[in-house]
Each structure stands twice: as structure tokens, then as C-alpha cells.
Write a protein that holds these residues in place. Structure first.
Motif: not given
Length: 154
Positions: A19, A21-22, A26, A40, A70-75, A78
Motif C-alpha cells: 500500500r 502507506g507502506n 506521514e 501481506q 496522499d492515498k495511503r490505503q490504496i495499493q 495499479r
């Protein structure tokens, strides 16, 4: 995806599970160490993956180009339709890349083996390679390496 496999020795399942976020902290900086949760990884074991400078630069460029910071939760990776890759689609894509390049009998795992072999050839300890590979067994992590058994005199 090829660089994650070749430079970080990641498995297709781990690449698919990454993701934003990985890999981005921040503050928007690329992490040198990426912590993978047991969900994972293969074998359901948490592990740390290390990103070298070249890989971090490529990921930073990719994330900026894709507007993903800023899209920390998406894979992280893509498809053209905006969906995340699965481990199977990563394996197929990499096999296709190898085939199109005229390289037969290569797969996503070939890059992983190359990454680990490169470390061994540079003199990195087999114990460190085992840790980087995320293997519990030393013999699995380093081809040609046999773990000593207790009492074998070695």
C-alpha cells in the motif's frame, strides 16, 4: 514491479499487497525500511523489506506521476483501469515482459533469486540474506547452502 522484485527481493504476493502507506511515511518521504504485516506475506510472517536509493527514487517518481502520495490505503501498483494488481496478474505481467524480451523460462521469482544471489556474491552474510528473503530456513534462502544439523561436527 520489476524493480521491487529485483532490488528488494520481494515476492509477487508482497508486491501486490503493498500500500502507499507502506512505502511513504506521514511526511511524504519514502521509507528505507518497509514493514510488511503477516497478511501481506507468504507464510503469514511479518517481515522488513529494505529499499535502496535507486528503488526509492523510482518509487518517488512513480508515486508523484500517479498522484498517489496522499492515498495511503490504496495499493501501490495499479492497473490501467485503476484496480490494484493481484499476485497472479503480477506474475503474468512479468512473465510477459520476459517473453517479449526474448528471455525464456524466467518468472517473477527469477528477479528475487537474482537479488538474493547478488547479495551473496557481494559477501553479505547468509543469515542477513535469510532475513531479507523472509525465510525461516537458511537453506531455502541461499541456494546451495546447507544448514548444519546439531551434532554434525561442523
Amino acid at each position: 514491479m520489476m524493480m521491487l522484485d529485483l532490488y528488494a527481493g520481494m515476492r509477487a504476493i508482497e508486491i501486490a499487497a503493498l500500500r502507499i502507506g507502506n512505502v511513504v511515511d506521514e511526511n511524504g518521504e519514502l521509507n528505507e525500511q518497509v514493514y510488511l504485516a503477516k497478511e501481506q506475506t507468504k507464510g503469514q510472517r511479518e517481515r522488513v523489506v529494505y529499499f535502496n536509493k535507486r528503488l526509492r527514487k523510482a518509487l518517488q517518481d512513480y508515486i508523484a506521476e500517479q498522484g498517489l502520495g496522499d492515498k495511503r490505503q490504496i495499493q501501490l501498483l495499479r492497473t490501467q483501469s485503476g484496480n490494484g494488481f493481484t499476485a497472479d496478474t503480477i506474475r503474468r505481467a512479468m512473465r510477459s515482459l520476459f517473453t517479449n524480451a526474448g528471455i525464456s523460462n524466467a518468472s517473477s521469482h527469477s528477479c528475487r533469486r537474482t537479488a538474493l544471489t547478488t547479495l551473496a556474491n557481494k559477501g553479505v552474510s547468509v543469515h542477513v540474506i535469510r532475513e531479507i528473503a523472509g525465510h525461516a530456513n537458511l537453506a531455502t534462502a541461499v541456494p546451495g547452502c546447507k544448514q548444519r544439523q546439531a551434532g554434525d561436527g561442523g
